[in-house]
Write an enzyme that holds these catalytic residues in place. Structure first.
Site, short mmCIF file in Angstrom:
data_model
loop_
_atom_site.label_atom_id
_atom_site.label_comp_id
_atom_site.label_asym_id
_atom_site.label_seq_id
_atom_site.Cartn_x
_atom_site.Cartn_y
_atom_site.Cartn_z
N ASN A 69 -7.66 3.92 8.83
CA ASN A 69 -7.06 2.74 9.45
C ASN A 69 -7.13 2.75 10.97
OD1 ASN A 69 -5.17 4.84 8.44
ND2 ASN A 69 -3.74 3.82 9.81
N THR A 94 11.97 -7.79 -10.87
CA THR A 94 11.35 -9.09 -11.08
C THR A 94 10.17 -9.26 -10.12
OG1 THR A 94 13.47 -9.94 -11.79
CG2 THR A 94 11.80 -11.58 -11.20
N HIS A 149 -1.77 -7.70 2.58
CA HIS A 149 -1.74 -8.18 3.97
C HIS A 149 -2.86 -7.61 4.84
CE1 HIS A 149 0.25 -4.90 6.47
NE2 HIS A 149 0.54 -4.47 5.26
N CYS A 162 2.23 2.21 12.86
CA CYS A 162 3.34 3.03 12.39
C CYS A 162 3.76 4.04 13.44
CB CYS A 162 2.95 3.76 11.12
SG CYS A 162 1.98 2.74 10.03
N GLY A 200 0.80 -1.21 0.00
CA GLY A 200 0.00 0.00 0.00
C GLY A 200 0.84 1.27 0.00
N SER A 201 1.93 1.27 0.76
CA SER A 201 2.75 2.48 0.83
C SER A 201 3.32 2.84 -0.53
CB SER A 201 3.90 2.29 1.83
OG SER A 201 3.41 2.02 3.12
N GLN A 228 -7.66 -0.13 3.60
CA GLN A 228 -8.51 -0.73 4.64
C GLN A 228 -9.85 -1.20 4.10
OE1 GLN A 228 -7.90 -1.39 7.94
NE2 GLN A 228 -5.82 -0.62 7.82
N SER A 279 -3.51 -3.26 -0.51
CA SER A 279 -2.40 -4.02 0.05
C SER A 279 -2.89 -5.40 0.50
CB SER A 279 -1.83 -3.25 1.24
OG SER A 279 -0.83 -4.04 1.86
C1 LIG Z 1 -1.56 -0.48 6.02
C2 LIG Z 1 -1.94 0.76 5.31
C3 LIG Z 1 -1.09 1.32 4.34
C4 LIG Z 1 0.28 0.76 4.05
O1 LIG Z 1 0.22 -0.47 3.41
P1 LIG Z 1 1.54 -1.40 3.40
O2 LIG Z 1 1.18 -2.51 2.46
O3 LIG Z 1 1.73 -1.87 4.80
O4 LIG Z 1 2.65 -0.56 2.89
C5 LIG Z 1 -1.52 2.45 3.68
N1 LIG Z 1 -2.72 2.99 3.92
C6 LIG Z 1 -3.57 2.48 4.84
C7 LIG Z 1 -4.89 3.12 5.05
C8 LIG Z 1 -3.20 1.35 5.56
O5 LIG Z 1 -4.03 0.86 6.47
#
Ligand SMILES: *Cc1c(COP(=O)(O)O)cnc(C)c1O
Length: 394
Positions: free
Chosen positions: A150, A236, A200, A323, A69-70, A178, A198
């Site tokens: 989040n 890759t 995870h 974070c 996500g970042s 989210q 993202s």
């Molecule tokens: C977790 C999160 C991110 C970051 O995602 P990562 O895959 O951990 O880099 C960005 N935005 C929100 C709203 C998140 O909850």
């Protein structure tokens, strides 16, 4: 152990883990190689692209796989900024309670000459679309607003904001990390130009995600190198991660309505139970929030001590954002909804997973009540509040 920190990360689903492991064995070739073994990996990528696109109402060519996500947030915002700069438009609209992946990218752009308007999110944690419209100027190149927060879980009126941006011809990016896999998200219906997700956060693996960019948007590269991802993201590809992400998203999508209904019941039971604690407040709108999100402030205690004691009792929770843990600054999200520093320090986020049971929810309620009372029993702030030397805020 009761895991109630699904907003920080989720456990990989059995189905996604199975796909991940099988791909390590069956598709470890380089997707850019021409022989059949490489092409097998390439097929995994293209199938995943199709699956992911299908879930959010996009077409496969609009999906770029990223490290999460970042990275997707950074790339989307850099893209909006670069396209704006070309036209002399250097103003960006966002909100005060975005994820740091967004806020810190905006800070960096400010140093490069952009101006940024951060909108208020009000006490209920929801942006007013009329305020978005009013903030858009002649020189606005990008609006970036998260789908769901989040920390406090509030869901934003993305469809209305999308319609406004479309009408005003301003690019609209949504950090939907989210939301995707938890509530319905459709980039076409919501008029979204770019979207971050993202794996995870929806029971896929860590270190993989995707960026949707509407056809015709030329992405700015963050990583230069090979021609992977049609030249938009070198390196890759993480084939097992991408395959497992697609599997996790298909599962989340298929079970969404049923899971959400159950989790909402558990969430509301938890909220009702915790509201019995004196001098506490739910953070964020009670209805317009993610199915699994519960976030409270308790007056007269420190969130960190609360978390440590809950951990002792087998409950994994958070004081807000993973974070910011370890830093003494109160959450920027809680400050954005108007909580004062002292109160914001006493926060607790419980983000429930799909498998949470009623018994677990009741155990959480009992335990939080006990621990809050215990911490207050020797809190000097609480003593002053009780003695009338300080005014209660909550
Ligand atoms: C977790 C999160 C991110 C970051 O995602 P990562 O895959 O951990 O880099 C960005 N935005 C929100 C709203 C998140 O909850």
């Amino acid at each position: 152990m009761i895991y109630a920190d699904n907003a920080a990360t989720t456990k990989m689903s059995d189905g996604a883990a199975k796909v991940f492991v099988s791909l390590l064995d069956e598709a470890w070739g380089n997707p850019s190689s021409l022989y059949a073994h490489g092409q097998k990996a390439k097929e995994v990528l293209e199938q995943a692209r199709q699956d992911v696109a299908g879930v959010i109402g996009a077409s496969p060519r609009e999906i770029t796989f990223t490290s999460g996500g970042s990275e997707a947030d950074n790339q989307a915002i850099r893209t909006g900024a670069a396209l704006g700069r070309k036209k002399g438009k250097m103003h960006i609209v966002s909100t005060a309670f975005e994820h740091h992946a967004v806020l810190h990218t905006l800070e960096a752009l400010k140093k490069e000459g952009f101006s940024v308007t951060l909108l208020d999110v009000h006490e209920n944690g929801i942006v007013d679309p009329a305020e978005v419209e009013a903030a858009i100027r002649e020189d606005t190149c990008l609006v970036t607003i998260m789908y769901a927060n989040n920390e406090i879980g509030t869901i934003q009126p993305i469809r209305e904001i999308g319609a406004i941006c479309r009408k005003k011809e301003v690019l609209f990016h949504v950090d939907a990390v989210q939301a995707v896999g938890h509530i319905p998200v459709n980039v076409t219906d919501d008029c979204i130009d770019m979207l971050s997700a993202s794996a995870h956060k929806f029971h896929g693996p860590k270190g993989v995600g995707f960026l949707y960019a509407k056809k015709g948007i030329r992405l700015t590269n963050l990583i230069e190198g090979g021609a992977q991802e049609r030249g938009r993201r070198a390196g890759t590809e993480n084939v097992p991660g991408i395959g497992a992400m697609a599997q996790a998203l298909k599962e989340a999508d298929a079970g969404m309505a049923e899971n959400a209904a159950r989790v909402v019941r558990m969430r509301d039971r938890l909220i009702a139970g915790l509201q019995e604690i004196p001098h506490c407040a739910l953070n964020g709108d009670q209805e317009r929030r993610l199915p699994g999100n519960v976030n409270f402030c308790f007056e007269g205690i420190e969130g960190e001590s609360l978390l440590l004691l809950l951990d002792d009792k087998g409950i994994c929770a958070s004081s807000g954002s993973a974070c910011t843990s370890g830093s003494l600054d109160p959450s920027h999200v809680l400050l954005a909804i108007g909580r004062i520093h002292d109160v914001a320090h006493g926060s607790l986020r419980l983000s429930l997973g799909e498998d949470i049971t009623e018994e677990e929810v009741d155990y959480i309620i009992r335990t939080v009540k006990e621990v809050v009372a215990y911490l207050r029993s020797f809190s000097p702030v609480w003593r002053d509040l009780m003695a009338g030397k300080k005014e209660f805020i909550l």
